[in-house]
Design a protein around this motif. Structure first.
Motif, PDB file in Angstrom:
ATOM      1  N   UNK B 141     131.198  26.986  31.072  1.00 32.47           N
ATOM      2  CA  UNK B 141     130.340  27.831  30.245  1.00 32.47           C
ATOM      3  C   UNK B 141     128.881  27.623  30.644  1.00 32.47           C
ATOM      4  N   UNK B 142     128.538  26.365  30.916  1.00 29.83           N
ATOM      5  CA  UNK B 142     127.166  26.035  31.314  1.00 29.83           C
ATOM      6  C   UNK B 142     126.812  26.738  32.624  1.00 29.83           C
ATOM      7  N   UNK B 143     127.812  26.849  33.502  1.00 27.73           N
ATOM      8  CA  UNK B 143     127.556  27.445  34.810  1.00 27.73           C
ATOM      9  C   UNK B 143     127.618  28.975  34.768  1.00 27.73           C
ATOM     10  N   UNK B 144     127.806  29.527  33.584  1.00 29.11           N
ATOM     11  CA  UNK B 144     127.751  30.974  33.451  1.00 29.11           C
ATOM     12  C   UNK B 144     129.069  31.700  33.686  1.00 29.11           C
ATOM     13  N   UNK B 145     130.177  31.015  33.588  1.00 35.74           N
ATOM     14  CA  UNK B 145     131.478  31.670  33.759  1.00 35.74           C
ATOM     15  C   UNK B 145     131.805  32.538  32.559  1.00 35.74           C
ATOM     16  N   UNK B 146     132.587  33.575  32.823  1.00 33.26           N
ATOM     17  CA  UNK B 146     133.100  34.393  31.748  1.00 33.26           C
ATOM     18  C   UNK B 146     133.918  33.493  30.818  1.00 33.26           C
ATOM     19  N   UNK B 147     133.640  33.633  29.496  1.00 36.54           N
ATOM     20  CA  UNK B 147     134.246  32.726  28.552  1.00 36.54           C
ATOM     21  C   UNK B 147     135.780  32.815  28.567  1.00 36.54           C
ATOM     22  N   UNK B 148     136.285  34.064  28.616  1.00 37.04           N
ATOM     23  CA  UNK B 148     137.736  34.237  28.600  1.00 37.04           C
ATOM     24  C   UNK B 148     138.400  33.602  29.810  1.00 37.04           C
ATOM     25  N   UNK B 149     137.760  33.761  30.946  1.00 38.68           N
ATOM     26  CA  UNK B 149     138.323  33.204  32.173  1.00 38.68           C
ATOM     27  C   UNK B 149     138.358  31.676  32.062  1.00 38.68           C
ATOM     28  N   UNK B 195     152.866  28.790  40.528  1.00 35.10           N
ATOM     29  CA  UNK B 195     152.195  29.213  39.306  1.00 35.10           C
ATOM     30  C   UNK B 195     150.700  28.878  39.382  1.00 35.10           C
ATOM     31  N   UNK B 196     150.391  27.660  39.822  1.00 29.11           N
ATOM     32  CA  UNK B 196     148.982  27.272  39.978  1.00 29.11           C
ATOM     33  C   UNK B 196     148.305  28.220  40.971  1.00 29.11           C
ATOM     34  N   UNK B 197     149.036  28.600  42.029  1.00 33.10           N
ATOM     35  CA  UNK B 197     148.509  29.535  43.024  1.00 33.10           C
ATOM     36  C   UNK B 197     148.196  30.894  42.407  1.00 33.10           C
ATOM     37  N   UNK B 198     149.083  31.351  41.511  1.00 33.16           N
ATOM     38  CA  UNK B 198     148.828  32.613  40.807  1.00 33.16           C
ATOM     39  C   UNK B 198     147.514  32.531  40.034  1.00 33.16           C
ATOM     40  N   UNK B 199     147.299  31.390  39.376  1.00 31.24           N
ATOM     41  CA  UNK B 199     146.067  31.229  38.596  1.00 31.24           C
ATOM     42  C   UNK B 199     144.846  31.308  39.520  1.00 31.24           C
ATOM     43  N   UNK B 200     144.949  30.632  40.660  1.00 26.00           N
ATOM     44  CA  UNK B 200     143.837  30.638  41.615  1.00 26.00           C
ATOM     45  C   UNK B 200     143.574  32.071  42.098  1.00 26.00           C
ATOM     46  N   UNK B 201     144.679  32.759  42.434  1.00 25.36           N
ATOM     47  CA  UNK B 201     144.536  34.127  42.919  1.00 25.36           C
ATOM     48  C   UNK B 201     143.867  35.004  41.867  1.00 25.36           C
ATOM     49  N   UNK B 202     144.263  34.805  40.604  1.00 24.30           N
ATOM     50  CA  UNK B 202     143.684  35.600  39.524  1.00 24.30           C
ATOM     51  C   UNK B 202     142.180  35.309  39.383  1.00 24.30           C
ATOM     52  N   UNK B 203     141.810  34.053  39.485  1.00 22.92           N
ATOM     53  CA  UNK B 203     140.395  33.686  39.393  1.00 22.92           C
ATOM     54  C   UNK B 203     139.620  34.368  40.515  1.00 22.92           C
ATOM     55  N   UNK B 204     140.163  34.310  41.726  1.00 27.32           N
ATOM     56  CA  UNK B 204     139.490  34.944  42.870  1.00 27.32           C
ATOM     57  C   UNK B 204     139.357  36.443  42.655  1.00 27.32           C
ATOM     58  N   UNK B 205     140.453  37.050  42.164  1.00 33.14           N
ATOM     59  CA  UNK B 205     140.444  38.486  41.906  1.00 33.14           C
ATOM     60  C   UNK B 205     139.341  38.838  40.914  1.00 33.14           C
ATOM     61  N   UNK B 206     139.288  38.074  39.823  1.00 30.65           N
ATOM     62  CA  UNK B 206     138.259  38.335  38.812  1.00 30.65           C
ATOM     63  C   UNK B 206     136.851  38.115  39.392  1.00 30.65           C
ATOM     64  N   UNK B 207     136.712  37.055  40.151  1.00 29.14           N
ATOM     65  CA  UNK B 207     135.393  36.697  40.671  1.00 29.14           C
ATOM     66  C   UNK B 207     134.873  37.754  41.639  1.00 29.14           C
ATOM     67  N   UNK B 208     135.793  38.301  42.446  1.00 28.49           N
ATOM     68  CA  UNK B 208     135.320  39.239  43.456  1.00 28.49           C
ATOM     69  C   UNK B 208     135.271  40.672  42.969  1.00 28.49           C
ATOM     70  N   UNK B 209     135.992  40.994  41.855  1.00 29.47           N
ATOM     71  CA  UNK B 209     135.868  42.349  41.320  1.00 29.47           C
ATOM     72  C   UNK B 209     134.731  42.426  40.314  1.00 29.47           C
ATOM     73  N   UNK B 210     134.385  41.304  39.724  1.00 30.29           N
ATOM     74  CA  UNK B 210     133.311  41.288  38.730  1.00 30.29           C
ATOM     75  C   UNK B 210     132.458  40.032  38.916  1.00 30.29           C
ATOM     76  N   UNK B 211     131.389  40.148  39.670  1.00 33.68           N
ATOM     77  CA  UNK B 211     130.564  38.981  40.013  1.00 33.68           C
ATOM     78  C   UNK B 211     130.061  38.228  38.786  1.00 33.68           C
TER      79      UNK B 211
END
Ligand code: NA
Ligand code: NA
Lengths: 188, 439, 317
Positions: B141-149, B195-211
């Motif tokens: 949160x301190x680093x400015x991440x989306x709260x839901x993510x 499963x952990x890989x899916x989570x990582x992929x989802x984070x990357x997807x979110x990060x690159x579609x919404x900076x």
């Protein structure tokens, strides 16, 4: 979500920022809160015992026969007391969907009703625990003998834990009654 | 005395429905969760049998709190509470940010990696979510991440403890199904990482579609090397603790439960090395642990009691008949079992679900000709869903107990929905490609 | 009149013992022409394994099929009669003691004050010993880190020079795998094999030398007393038949598993010599005496047991 709600604001503060039982818990709440230290120390003790067991077994090839049972006992009483502790501090998780949607007066009514229901069930459990204690603290001929674990060390932990559970359920019933009274009085 | 036994008139199917309705209704009124399940258990004990059945509940409470399985929970929570009071966690995340560099979502991904490492160190959930909730969540949160993510990463990542071996869910399954626990661990290994890989992929997807969701750390390039080195020091102690804990498990020095105590000792030593250790820190951490485990364990207590009462009412036979009557097609029966696990996951703790369904499911699965080891991994994956799914989502409760006050339970559950989706996809992949488990 | 009883087993649903116990429940139904129906529940489904005695007395359960040693904490006598380590080298000896040697009467003397009636005994047979290291005799037990959960077993191994570690069943596999312990008291060979214990501990001792649990079939005393005589007799008969079936069937399973293990080439099955078994038995007997002193009932168990063993020439006077 329920920030402006006086009854649950305490519950919303992360643990290390809140250092007391809630005001509505009354004198018994303060006692329960103070007693927590004993069981918290028990958790630290359990950790030290496990460490000691690892060292004794691995380095000295001399495992004890009491470490694991004692650890389980210390954690067991902490688990039971922890429930009481959370009650006094109103730190049990509550889903507040309806609770938040209603006005403060209704909310107070709800708090009173909830406390009474919980008091009644705790009392019922204390009674049921007594039936359990009857068999754990007395032998069939009526003489006092605490139930043991049956292991080579054979401590009286099962008997003690059952008695402790009964005591906590009884105290919890009293705590809920006092909560209900104080909610009714509107005491802060 | 007319009330006692009156519920029997409903029959087991009606009573089961009433039970779920009652759980749901009581849940939203604001009754403390631990008491919702205990209360429903009490109502059905009295309403179906009478006062003689109530000691069943206290007996189960006693057995629950005195089982060795849960000893590692207070250890992990204590570790978290001490870390939270020291500067170790903050330094760790500062260093991680440096390593994460310009990768968008880097810290979230590193949190998932930390979660996997923690999962390899423990076999149960509860402690890890509290740990990540106290440490990783504020940092993200301190680093400015989306709260839901950030919330999703903490809850879903923290739940991996029972998916990545060692896992208490798989151990209990192995003991019930009489199959090799080693084979279960081996089979769960890749699905856990998947499963952990899916989570990582989802984070990357979110990060690159919404900076805005996961800010990149472009500015870090300017940090001079000398400062970088200082920051990197923050990694040393945490890595040492991890090495000691994992080392003690894999070198056969400590059992999995004992290793959790080794972790606490390691963290305590680390605070001493840093000159941060005081008795008042330890006292505060221990008291917080008492409170957090009180909350965690009482949620399980109620679920366990409820399952005991339901079984006594004839729940086992009811569920068993329900499944065998559904179809002759094994796949449909399997999917139906998954659906039951999903629904139960909305209302019960995993211990309760395991106690209720394993004795019923395992014989059916073997009769249908499915591989019981593969099914064990499916079961385990289902429990991942159950940790997150509302309204009874233990992971959300654990996080709520340590999250900043402005994050409500509703916010947490909302944040978890995409992660539940990922878990269901993982489950589907396991069903379609059993080969992933190596079976 | 028809009867429906709810029994809880001390075995989980997937365990072969549980399947056999279900077979017994079915046989009771057939033998009584459907008059008695027993619903058998797996372990922990109603209460925990060591809480069934209380639940039966309270009327929550009607009966149980369980290892008697779980109640050693109530009276050491339960621990001694449940598993007099080293006493039996064949299940039939134990069953004969229960039937003809005063065991049945003794069990009822112990259980009736707790509100239970003992119907009959069975056993899964001699447990095999699980080990990572080759064990050929008592001397090899010196300093051996081994898991032993129940009282007397743990005590005897300690007396034999081993270092017993108190671990729950759920940690046995991982602890053996990683080498926290080198050996474990677990269960019969075929089940150990099925649960993969031999994959991580490839030096089992079979036939076992240390433990043969007494599994009781008991029910609420008041309910038992209210049953007509013919049903009581049928129940007793059914348990006796069940015991024979269980022993022979598990023995078959064990032998098949042993053959398979030997065939694999990765598992070495060790068989102790008669001398070594006798040495272990002597150590065990010393521990019985200690337990006998811990309660009046335990003393009674000791007297009855040694009298029987001496009469049958299984033990020196
Ligand atoms: Na794990
Ligand atoms: Na859930």
């Amino acid at each position: 979500m329920n920030k402006d709600n006086p009854a649950t604001t305490d519950a919303d503060i992360p643990g290390h920022q809140q250092d007391n039982a809630i005001a509505e818990a009354g004198w018994i709440g303060r006692w329960i809160d103070a007693g927590g230290l004993l069981f918290a120390v028990g958790i630290v003790l359990a950790m030290l015992i496990l460490m000691q067991e690892v060292i004794l077994r691995y380095v000295f090839n001399a495992p004890t026969i009491w470490a694991h049972e004692t650890t389980v006992f210390l954690c067991g009483i902490a688990f039971i007391y922890g429930g009481l502790y959370c009650t006094a501090r109103d730190r049990h998780i509550r889903v507040v969907l309806i609770y938040d949607a209603i006005g403060p007066r209704l909310r107070r009514m709800l708090d009173i009703v909830i406390s009474f229901i919980c008091a009644a069930s705790s009392a019922m459990f204390a009674w049921a625990a007594w039936l359990m204690v009857e068999r754990a603290a007395f032998s069939p001929d009526g003489s006092v003998r605490l139930e043991r674990s049956g292991s080579a060390w054979d401590p009286v932990y099962p008997g003690l834990l059952k008695i402790f559970l009964m005591a906590v359920m009884a105290i919890m019933a009293v705590q809920f009654v006092i909560l209900a009274i104080n909610y009714a009085r509107g005491r802060r | 005395m007319e009330i006692f036994g009156s519920l029997q008139g409903l029959g087991i199917d009606g009573a089961t429905l009433l039970m779920f309705a009652m759980l749901l209704a009581l849940l939203v009124t604001g009754i403390p969760l631990a008491f919702v399940t205990l209360l429903v258990a009490l109502i059905f004990a009295l309403g179906w049998f009478g006062p003689m059945a109530v000691p069943l509940i206290t007996s189960r409470v006693y057995s629950f709190v005195s089982s060795f399985v849960f000893v590692s929970v207070p250890m992990f929570v204590l570790m978290a509470a001490i870390l939270d009071r020291s500067g170790i966690a903050r330094d760790l995340f500062d260093a991680m940010r440096l390593i994460g560099g310009r990768l968008r979502g880097g810290v979230a991904i590193q949190t998932i990696i930390v979660a996997v490492v923690l999962a390899a160190m423990s076999g149960i959930i509860g402690g890890e979510i509290v740990l990540l909730g106290l440490i990783a969540l504020p940092q993200m949160l301190r680093l400015g991440y989306d709260r839901n993510l950030a919330i999703g990463v903490v809850c879903a990542g923290g739940s991996l403890g029972t998916m990545v071996p060692p896992s208490i869910v798989l151990i209990i399954y192995g003991l019930t199904a009489n199959v090799s626990i080693g084979a279960l661990f081996t089979a769960a290994f890749i699905p856990g990482f998947m499963l952990a890989g899916f989570y990582v992929a989802y984070v990357l997807f979110r990060a690159y579609t919404n900076p805005n969701a996961a800010p990149a750390m472009a500015a870090e390039d300017d940090v001079p090397w000398s400062e970088k080195l200082t920051l990197l020091k923050g990694l040393i102690l945490p890595i040492l603790v991890v090495i000691v804990v994992l080392g003690s498990i894999y070198a056969g020095i400590a059992s999995v439960t004992e290793a959790s105590a080794v972790g606490v000792a390691g963290v305590m030593l680390s605070t001493m090395v840093r000159g941060e250790f005081t008795l008042s820190i330890l006292k505060g951490a221990a008291l917080q642990t008492l409170q957090t485990v009180g909350m965690i364990v009482w949620i399980g207590i109620g679920a366990s009691a409820l399952v005991g009462v339901f079984n006594l009412m004839g729940g086992i036979r009811f569920v068993s008949d329900l499944i065998t009557g559904i179809s002759d097609n094994p796949t449909i029966v399997l999917l139906f079992m998954m659906a039951i696990l999903f629904v139960l996951g909305m209302f019960l703790d995993w211990v309760g679900i395991a106690l209720l369904t394993m004795p019923i499911f395992v014989p059916i699965v073997t009769d249908l000709g499915f591989d019981p080891i593969w099914f064990g991994v499916l079961f385990c994956m289902n429990m991942q869903v159950s940790f997150l799914s509302p309204p009874f989502g233990p992971a959300a409760f654990y996080l709520k107990s340590v999250a900043p006050p402005e994050i409500g339970l509703g916010d947490i559950f909302k944040a978890l929905l995409p992660f539940i989706g990922l878990q269901i996809i993982a489950l589907g992949v396991l069903i379609m490609f059993p080969g992933i488990t190596g079976r | 009149q028809d009867y429906t009883f709810r029994f809880q087993s001390s075995d989980p649903a997937g365990n072969p013992n549980f399947e056999m116990q279900k077979g017994w429940a079915q046989s009771v139904n057939e033998m009584t022409d459907g008059k008695v129906q027993i619903e058998l529940m797996p372990v922990e489904s109603i209460v925990a394994h060591n809480e069934t005695q209380d639940a039966i007395a309270a009327g929550i359960l009607d009966g149980h099929v369980t290892d008697v040693s779980y109640f050693a904490g109530k009276d050491p006598a339960f621990g001694l009669i449940a598993n007099p380590v080293g006493a039996w080298s064949d299940p039939q000896q134990m069953l004969d003691f229960m039937q003809e040697g005063g065991g049945k009467e003794l069990m009822n003397k112990l259980e009736e004050p707790y509100g239970l009636h003992f119907i009959g005994a069975t056993t899964p047979g001699l447990e095999a010993f699980v080990s990572k290291v080759p064990l050929e005799g008592v001397d090899d037990l010196q300093g051996l880190k081994m898991r032993a959960p129940e009282g007397l077993v743990q005590q005897v191994f300690a007396a034999a020079g081993a270092a017993p570690v108190n671990l729950p069943g759920s940690e046995v596999f991982t602890s053996l795998d990683k080498g926290v312990i080198d050996a474990a008291d677990y269960t019969v060979f075929s089940t150990n094999q099925a649960q993969g214990l031999h994959d991580v501990a490839p030096h089992p001792v079979y036939p076992g030398f240390h433990s043969m649990p007494l599994v009781e079939v008991s029910m609420n005393k008041e309910t038992w007393d209210s049953l007509p005589d013919d049903i009581k007799q049928t129940l007793e008969k059914s348990v006796a038949e069940f015991a024979q079936n269980q022993i022979s069937s598990l023995k078959e399973d064990d032998e098949a598993a042993v053959a398979k293990a030997k065939e694999s080439g990765e598992i070495t099955v060790h068989d102790w010599s008669e001398e070594e078994r006798a040495k272990f038995r002597t150590i065990a007997r010393g521990e019985w005496e200690k337990v006998a002193e811990r309660s009046e009932n335990a003393g009674k168990v000791y007297d009855t047991l040694t009298a029987y063993l001496q009469e049958k020439g299984l033990m020196d006077k």
